[in-house]
Structure formats: C-alpha cells, structure tokens
Design a protein around this motif. Structure first.
Motif, PDB file in Angstrom:
ATOM      1  N   THR A 162      15.406  13.599   1.884  1.00  0.00           N
ATOM      2  CA  THR A 162      15.680  13.625   0.446  1.00  0.00           C
ATOM      3  C   THR A 162      14.543  14.259  -0.350  1.00  0.00           C
ATOM      4  O   THR A 162      14.536  14.200  -1.570  1.00  0.00           O
ATOM      5  CB  THR A 162      15.915  12.198  -0.090  1.00  0.00           C
ATOM      6  OG1 THR A 162      14.730  11.420   0.126  1.00  0.00           O
ATOM      7  CG2 THR A 162      17.082  11.534   0.594  1.00  0.00           C
ATOM      8  N   ALA A 163      13.582  14.860   0.328  1.00  0.00           N
ATOM      9  CA  ALA A 163      12.401  15.392  -0.362  1.00  0.00           C
ATOM     10  C   ALA A 163      12.759  16.620  -1.198  1.00  0.00           C
ATOM     11  O   ALA A 163      13.573  17.454  -0.794  1.00  0.00           O
ATOM     12  CB  ALA A 163      11.333  15.767   0.665  1.00  0.00           C
ATOM     13  N   LYS A 175       0.849  -1.191   0.000  1.00  0.00           N
ATOM     14  CA  LYS A 175       0.000   0.000   0.000  1.00  0.00           C
ATOM     15  C   LYS A 175       0.882   1.238   0.000  1.00  0.00           C
ATOM     16  O   LYS A 175       0.940   1.986   0.966  1.00  0.00           O
ATOM     17  CB  LYS A 175      -0.900   0.013   1.240  1.00  0.00           C
ATOM     18  CG  LYS A 175      -2.114  -0.892   1.135  1.00  0.00           C
ATOM     19  CD  LYS A 175      -3.100  -0.339   0.112  1.00  0.00           C
ATOM     20  CE  LYS A 175      -4.348  -1.193   0.072  1.00  0.00           C
ATOM     21  NZ  LYS A 175      -5.299  -0.710  -0.955  1.00  0.00           N
ATOM     22  N   SER A 176       1.617   1.443  -1.105  1.00  0.00           N
ATOM     23  CA  SER A 176       2.586   2.537  -1.119  1.00  0.00           C
ATOM     24  C   SER A 176       2.138   3.733  -1.939  1.00  0.00           C
ATOM     25  O   SER A 176       2.806   4.739  -1.981  1.00  0.00           O
ATOM     26  CB  SER A 176       3.918   2.031  -1.698  1.00  0.00           C
ATOM     27  OG  SER A 176       3.717   1.553  -3.018  1.00  0.00           O
ATOM     28  N   GLY A 177       1.029   3.644  -2.635  1.00  0.00           N
ATOM     29  CA  GLY A 177       0.606   4.733  -3.495  1.00  0.00           C
ATOM     30  C   GLY A 177       0.118   5.941  -2.705  1.00  0.00           C
ATOM     31  O   GLY A 177      -0.152   5.878  -1.522  1.00  0.00           O
ATOM     32  N   GLY A 178      -0.035   7.081  -3.411  1.00  0.00           N
ATOM     33  CA  GLY A 178      -0.547   8.275  -2.759  1.00  0.00           C
ATOM     34  C   GLY A 178       0.569   9.126  -2.211  1.00  0.00           C
ATOM     35  O   GLY A 178       1.142   8.817  -1.174  1.00  0.00           O
ATOM     36  N   THR A 179       0.916  10.209  -2.895  1.00  0.00           N
ATOM     37  CA  THR A 179       2.023  11.054  -2.466  1.00  0.00           C
ATOM     38  C   THR A 179       1.562  12.034  -1.395  1.00  0.00           C
ATOM     39  O   THR A 179       0.409  12.475  -1.376  1.00  0.00           O
ATOM     40  CB  THR A 179       2.603  11.817  -3.659  1.00  0.00           C
ATOM     41  OG1 THR A 179       1.551  12.539  -4.296  1.00  0.00           O
ATOM     42  CG2 THR A 179       3.217  10.864  -4.652  1.00  0.00           C
ATOM     43  N   LEU A 180       2.462  12.389  -0.517  1.00  0.00           N
ATOM     44  CA  LEU A 180       2.172  13.269   0.614  1.00  0.00           C
ATOM     45  C   LEU A 180       3.000  14.529   0.498  1.00  0.00           C
ATOM     46  O   LEU A 180       4.221  14.469   0.327  1.00  0.00           O
ATOM     47  CB  LEU A 180       2.492  12.552   1.929  1.00  0.00           C
ATOM     48  CG  LEU A 180       2.357  13.393   3.208  1.00  0.00           C
ATOM     49  CD1 LEU A 180       0.906  13.802   3.433  1.00  0.00           C
ATOM     50  CD2 LEU A 180       2.894  12.612   4.410  1.00  0.00           C
ATOM     51  N   GLY A 223       6.716   6.321  10.320  1.00  0.00           N
ATOM     52  CA  GLY A 223       7.206   5.614   9.151  1.00  0.00           C
ATOM     53  C   GLY A 223       6.773   6.230   7.833  1.00  0.00           C
ATOM     54  O   GLY A 223       7.274   5.849   6.772  1.00  0.00           O
ATOM     55  N   GLN A 224       5.849   7.182   7.878  1.00  0.00           N
ATOM     56  CA  GLN A 224       5.390   7.819   6.641  1.00  0.00           C
ATOM     57  C   GLN A 224       6.453   8.788   6.135  1.00  0.00           C
ATOM     58  O   GLN A 224       7.195   9.383   6.925  1.00  0.00           O
ATOM     59  CB  GLN A 224       4.069   8.563   6.899  1.00  0.00           C
ATOM     60  CG  GLN A 224       3.278   8.867   5.643  1.00  0.00           C
ATOM     61  CD  GLN A 224       1.880   9.378   5.961  1.00  0.00           C
ATOM     62  OE1 GLN A 224       1.565   9.681   7.111  1.00  0.00           O
ATOM     63  NE2 GLN A 224       1.030   9.476   4.947  1.00  0.00           N
ATOM     64  N   VAL A 225       6.514   8.963   4.813  1.00  0.00           N
ATOM     65  CA  VAL A 225       7.530   9.811   4.200  1.00  0.00           C
ATOM     66  C   VAL A 225       6.853  10.964   3.477  1.00  0.00           C
ATOM     67  O   VAL A 225       5.845  10.778   2.792  1.00  0.00           O
ATOM     68  CB  VAL A 225       8.398   9.001   3.201  1.00  0.00           C
ATOM     69  CG1 VAL A 225       9.354   9.911   2.465  1.00  0.00           C
ATOM     70  CG2 VAL A 225       9.165   7.913   3.928  1.00  0.00           C
ATOM     71  N   ILE A 226       7.412  12.170   3.631  1.00  0.00           N
ATOM     72  CA  ILE A 226       6.908  13.354   2.928  1.00  0.00           C
ATOM     73  C   ILE A 226       7.591  13.430   1.572  1.00  0.00           C
ATOM     74  O   ILE A 226       8.818  13.390   1.468  1.00  0.00           O
ATOM     75  CB  ILE A 226       7.174  14.625   3.751  1.00  0.00           C
ATOM     76  CG1 ILE A 226       6.404  14.560   5.084  1.00  0.00           C
ATOM     77  CG2 ILE A 226       6.767  15.868   2.974  1.00  0.00           C
ATOM     78  CD1 ILE A 226       6.735  15.684   6.041  1.00  0.00           C
TER      79      ILE A 226
END
Length: 782
Positions: free
Chosen positions: A586-587, A509-514, A556-559
C-alpha cells in the motif's frame, strides 16, 4: 463548477499536472478497467465513439436542479495585447527565458482572458507542435514551471468549455435539420460535446412538430453511444410516455449493459403505460438482461462503481464529471462533481435505488455505507466538506462548500454506525478488497462504536474483516484494528487473536518513516535518497531492484515511501513486485523518469493515485509535489513522529487495560520483550506508563526490569518505579535478585525520611525480614 473546487482538485494532482502531458488530466480516483460487463472497446479510457454508457443517478430533485443551467455566451476574440502576451510567453518558454515567460503569462492572466479565449488562440495559430514543445520545456524551467503549468491547464479547460458551450450546442442541434455540410459540422460538434449535448438532443427528439430534426437528434444520440446513456437514464422516469419509449429504443440500440437496471425499473413500474413497459422489456431483452429484479441489478451496478470501474466514468481524464438528474421544472440538469468523488456519488445513488426497491437488501446497504463513507473521507481530504471534522481531526479554514448533491441531512458516519455491525463488517471487507486504507480505518472506528466484543472478531460469510486488518499492509490499519479489539476485551477467542498483543507492542516504538529507493546506479540511489530527508523520511534503504531493497529491512518492518527510477520495463517490474509484497503493497510510489517515458508511464498508472510521475530534471519543488500527491492519496506517510507518540500512548493504555482484565483471550506476556526494550530506552513519562503495564505481567523478568529502572532513576520517577515494582511483588511475590534487594536496602538506609516511603512500601511488599526496619527504629548498625 466553482473555481475553488477546481483548485482543490488541482492540489491533489498538482505534481502530476506539473510534470507530464498525459497527466495534466489525471485528477480522478479511478480503478480497474477489467469490467466483465463492459464491451472490450471500453477497457481503456473511453472515447466519445466507444460502445456503452454510464448509468445515471436516481431522479431526485435537489436545490441544484431547481435552477436551469446558464446559457454560455459566444466567445469574444482575444485582444491584440492578449495575443501579443501569449506569443511572447510561448517564445520565452521555448528559449528558456523564465523571467520573460512568467511576466507574459502573468500579464495574460491579469488581463482577464478566459479559458475559452486561450483555447481559441491556440486553434487560430494551428502550430500545436510548437506550443506543445513550449509547455514541455516550461514544466522543467526553474521559476516558470508553475505558471506554465497553469497556462497549459487553462488551455485544456478552455477547449472543453468551448465544445460544451450551451449556445453552440443549441445551434448545432438546430443545424441537424440544415444542409448536408451544416449537418456534418453539427454532428462533429455534438460528438465533441458528449454528454453535455444530450439535454438539447433529448428536447429535439421529443419535439413531434419537427419530424426531420427529431429523427436526426435520435440518430445523434445513438451515435454518442456511452455518452448518451447517463443522462438518458436520468431522464427515463421523468419524461412523458412517448419519450420514454424513444429513450428505451435508443438505449437498446446503443447496447450498453449498464443501462439494464434503469430500463428494468421502468418495465416493472406498475404505473407505467402498457406500451412503455413493453418497449422497456424489449429493450431489456435486447441488452441481454435476464434478472427479474431491478434491485439486484442496481446493487450490482453500485458495486461496480464502488470498485472504481474505469469504463463507467464518462471523462476519467478530467477533474470533474457530470451527475445527471431530472427536474420537473427544467428537465435534464447536470451537476459537475470532482472526479475523485464521481464513482462514490454514483454508487450511493445506485444503492439508494436498490434500497428503495428492496429495503431489506444487506448488500445494497453495505455498498451505500462504504461508498458514502469513502466519499466523506475524500471530501475532507479535498477540503470540500461542509461537515464538521471527525473526532481527532482539525477543521480547515480553506474548506470549500461542496455541491448540495454531495451532502445530506445526515452524515456518512451516522448511516455507517446506525446500519449496525453486520453491515459495517461487510463494508470493511469491501474496503480491504479494494486495498483502501483510509476507508478501512474509518470503518474500523465505526465498528468500535456499534459492534459488541463478540461481533468484532466474529466470522460472517467465511470472513472476519476486522481480524483480517491485523495482517493488512498499512500500519495504521493494523494498529487501529488491534486497539479496537483490545479495548473490547472479548471473552471468546477468535482466529488470529494472538496477533493483537504483539501488534499493540509494536506500536510502542512505531515512529520513524522508512523510504526505499530503487535505481540502476549507486550514484542515482544516493542522489534520490538525499532528496527524501526534507519530506519526513527518517531512514532509506536502496537497491537495484525492489527485492534487493526489501532484503535490507527487518522482518515485519514496513516501507512507507518508494522512489523508483529506470527504464519503463524496469519500473513496471519494481511496481509489480512491491504491490504484492508484505512490506510495501500500500506504499505511495514516486516514479522518476525521462521525458520519453513520462507520458506512457502516466497513462499506465493513472488509475492508482498512490503513484506520481516525476519528470527527471524538473525542479526540486516539483519533486516535493510528486511526493505529496502520492503520499496524500495513500493516507499519508505511515506514522510520523508526532503520530507515533499518540499511537504509542494509546497502545500502552490498551495493554494496561488488557493486563488489568486478566483476559482469557489475550496473553499480556506476548508484549513483554518489546515492553522491556522500550523501558530501557524510553523517556521518563513513557517509562512510568510502561512500568505500570509491566507490573501486571506475571513474570520474574518483568519485575526485575522495573526494579533496575527504579535504581537508575531518582526523585519522583524513582518513587513511581518503586511503587510499580511493589505492585508486581504483591501480584507475584518476591522475584528480585539478591543484588537488587541489597540495592533496595542501601537505598532505604541512605534516603532522607521523606524520600524513603516508596522504598519502604516495596520492602514490605517483597515480604523481606523486618531487621532493616528495626535497625532504623533503634539506630543500631549491622
């Protein structure tokens, strides 16, 4: 340099070029300026009179060096009509008339006016402040910003071309032997020409028939300082002995330590005359050299190039930089390469020199592999590579042929894989230290091709680079590393091996950018957040500081993208905080700023291509370009929807492989909770794939979840899920709840004969009493 290449470079920095005065020149991939060997004056972008220099590539003759550079003709003045259109364009930009400005600029371009003629127009008018104001307003003028930016860029290019005009340089060198006034004007022109003046000055210095001009040319070379070093180092091994001595003396007088490897190579060259070697050793000692190994010196220099040391880039603010080579036919020849590729090209060249002197050098080979692969990756990104697209990538119809200097008979991928796993691991460690996600990903897949299962997780020099990737901030790097490690099925444990299965599970379930928006007022936060949705950002967190925004995301979520607005000090604080965070180090970052801070902020962050500066109040199109520029340099927004689907499928396949293998290292139960949640929410095709994995998970909860999913499905999907439940039953025995068994019995009783096969197979796999089957045979009821 062909115009298409310049246009390709401009695309990568289009947003920056469109928004701030300082950023009109920032198309180069540059890095740290804190080079311990560079003089203190070079810690900022070097000027022509700074100390130091840039070492050159090895003396390799290429097809490009076989043709002499064309002499530039003197610039013809602009026509009266061109002058009229230029003045009209400047006036229209100042008063905000977009239609008049675009018409005049387009007419100017259509007239065939050259960049040098445009620069000459600006010089003739002398009112640079007025012209600067016009372009400053033009960048934010809806409907005219693109053409205004193009005009400004062409003027800057024309100014550079004018100072580097070969005819003018030759005239200036000859004038060094003229009157005092002629000498002063000539030296001023030559200092402005920088590296491009060196070939003519070198010829004049080597001409013993005119001692006065030779001495003046030598003095001019010394005064060029760092800008004389690169071409002189390239010429050092190719010129006659007498000129070699003079070059050594000039390099010693300039005093730039990066010339040491080239001078030491001459000093150690067995075929060099004794007087040349003595002169080289004296120069080497004067520079402070102590090592006796030219190979180690070249290796160290190659590493500094790989690290993007700012002081080593001749013109960091320009879109191209020259790489110098010596041609026996034409002497010193410079080939301009895109600035984002300059450091990699020089690192490859220096590493090649090191390997020629010491073929067994592991470090030199690792630097060669890392720099060559990074260059190839950037060339594909810039559409400059003639090489076929890598596996899984689509080729571009807009690709531009790259200079031959940047290509070779073998691909970068060939050298990376052929060099072996040990070199690949060292190169990967370099990529991680450089915080370079694109290079790290390329090296991960190289290791997948040439490393054994035991080598992937092994430790070398106290590090396990592929294992370190499991904790890297970029999601793609983590996912790629987990996939490679899982597919290898190692039989021996390694540090942090427990991270592999949870990482794979998170990919399902990795889709969906933040996105994150940091601004001082709620109104600004909401306005900026609204601008992000057209750019593929699914959800946004906001805050007055980065810590406030980060506090709103799940562990654990990444921006994936950060927008920062505020004062210069507040912006600096936010960027510092996010760069040391776990969620956004690295964003890509877009800085939104007012005009007063735009130039300063562009200068502050010119070495980080993942940062774009957007002029507050500019067009919406310009905001989009700023996002594209930052996102592109960071390797793209992390996991868009379609890419998430691909990663999810790859993760499920890898987990199925691990579950089937009964791995002694990985525990498939670590993925159970995530897989169960995905099973309840996923679409049909994914549910079936997940059920296949869960059927091999040795827990009662997994078996029961598959059965619940089966009873809520119908048709072929239900049959497949019942079969997966049967697989689990054969492995674990009957772990179903009474209600689930009753549901199965009811299904068998009510199903048509053709639809009952899967249910019957499950009934048997569960080891249930055959009473229900007998009743079906006899037609009896309970």
């Amino acid at each position: 340099m062909p115009d298409p290449i310049l246009r390709a470079i401009a695309l990568t920095a289009a947003a920056v070029l469109a928004l701030t005065e300082a950023s009109l020149a920032t198309a180069g991939l540059v890095g740290r300026a804190d080079d311990p060997k560079a003089p203190e004056a070079e810690q900022e972008a070097p000027a022509p009179d700074d100390e130091g220099g840039t070492p050159a590539s090895p003396e390799i003759e290429t097809p490009e060096a076989a043709e002499p550079p064309e002499a530039n003709a003197a610039t013809e003045p602009a026509t009266a009509e061109q002058v009229k259109q230029f003045d009209a364009a400047i006036h229209a930009l100042l008063i905000g008339k977009a239609d008049i400005a675009t018409g005049s600029i387009q007419a100017l371009f259509d007239s065939g006016i050259t960049d040098e003629q445009l620069a000459q127009l600006v010089d003739e008018r002398g009112a640079t402040d007025r012209i600067d104001r016009a372009f400053s307003r033009g960048r934010g003028l809806e409907g005219a910003s693109e053409l205004a930016t193009a005009l400004e860029a062409r003027i800057l290019a024309g100014t550079r071309q004018s100072t580097r005009n070969a005819v003018r340089i030759e005239e200036a060198v000859k004038s060094l032997g003229g009157t005092m006034r002629e000498q002063m004007l000539a030296r001023s022109r030559l200092m402005a020409a920088g590296e491009f003046a060196v070939p003519a000055l070198l010829r004049a210095m080597s001409d013993t028939s005119n001692a006065k001009l030779a001495a003046a040319s030598r003095a001019a070379l010394v005064d060029l300082k760092r800008h004389a070093v690169a071409p002189l180092c390239a010429a050092l091994m190719g010129v006659e002995a007498s000129t070699q001595r003079m070059i050594c003396e000039v390099l010693a007088e300039i005093g730039y330590p990066a010339a040491e490897p080239f001078i030491l190579a001459v000093a150690n060259h067995a075929d060099a005359p004794v007087d040349v070697r003595d002169a080289a050793m004296r120069a080497y000692a004067r520079l402070g050299g102590s090592s006796a190994s030219a190979a180690s010196q070249f290796t160290a220099l190659a590493r500094r190039y790989f690290d993007q040391t700012l002081a080593l880039i001749p013109y960091p603010a320009e879109s191209t930089n020259p790489v110098w080579q010596w041609s026996t036919a034409f002497g010193l020849v410079g080939t301009e390469v895109p600035t984002p590729l300059y450091c990699e090209t020089m690192a490859v060249a220096c590493a090649t020199r090191a390997l020629a002197l010491e073929p067994a050098s592991h470090d030199a080979l690792a630097i060669f592999v890392a720099a060559d692969l990074r260059r190839a990756t950037l060339m594909r990104y810039l559409n400059l590579t003639p090489q076929p697209a890598a596996e899984g990538e689509e080729g571009s119809d807009e690709s531009t042929a790259a200079p031959a200097l940047l290509t070779g008979a073998y691909s970068a991928e060939f050298f990376a894989t052929a060099a072996g796993a040990g070199v690949g691991q060292t190169a990967l460690a370099m990529a991680l230290d450089a915080n370079d996600p694109m290079l790290a990903r390329a090296l991960i897949w190289v290791l997948a091709k040439n490393a054994s299962a035991s080598a992937l997780g092994s430790s070398t020099a106290g590090r396990s680079p592929l294992v370190e990737c499991l904790s890297f901030a970029d999601r793609r790097v983590r996912f790629d590393a987990a996939l490679v490690l899982a597919r290898a099925l190692p039989q021996m444990g390694f540090s942090n091996d427990s991270l592999v299965i949870p990482t794979l599970a998170s990919m399902v379930k990795s889709g969906g950018t933040l996105g994150a928006v940091i601004a001082s007022t709620e109104e600004d936060r909401q306005a900026l957040a609204a601008q992000l949705s057209p750019h593929g950002v699914a959800s946004v967190v906001t805050g007055g500081s980065f810590s406030e925004a980060e506090g709103k995301i799940a562990p654990g979520q990444v921006i994936d993208l950060v927008i920062v607005q505020g004062s210069r000090s507040a912006i600096d604080d936010s960027v510092r905080a996010l760069r040391i965070s776990r969620s956004a180090s690295t964003a890509p970052v877009v800085i939104v700023t007012a005009g007063s801070d735009a130039s300063a902020l562009s200068a502050d962050y010119e070495r980080d291509l993942r940062v774009s500066v957007y002029f507050d109040g500019a067009t919406g199109e310009a905001f989009g370009k700023a996002v594209e520029s930052a996102v592109g340099a960071a390797g793209g927004l992390a996991i868009a929807e379609d890419e998430g689907v691909s990663y999810s499928a790859a993760a499920i396949d890898a987990l199925h492989l691990v579950a089937q293998s009964s791995s002694p290292v990985f525990d498939i139960r670590d993925a159970e909770a995530t897989l169960l949640a995905a099973l309840a929410q996923g679409e049909s095709a994914q549910r079936l794939a997940l059920a296949q994995v869960l059927s091999l998970v040795p827990t009662e909860s997994a078996q029961r979840a598959i059965m619940d999913a089966a009873m809520s499905a119908n048709g072929e999907e239900q049959a497949a899920l019942l079969s997966a439940t049967a697989t689990s039953a054969r492995k674990l025995g009957n772990q179903l709840l009474p209600r689930q068994i009753e549901a199965l019995q009811g299904l068998i009783k009510g199903a048509a004969a053709g639809d009952a096969d899967a249910a019957g197979a499950l009934h048997g796999a569960l080891g249930l009493a055959p009473e229900d089957v007998v009743r079906l045979i006899t037609g009896a009821t309970r």
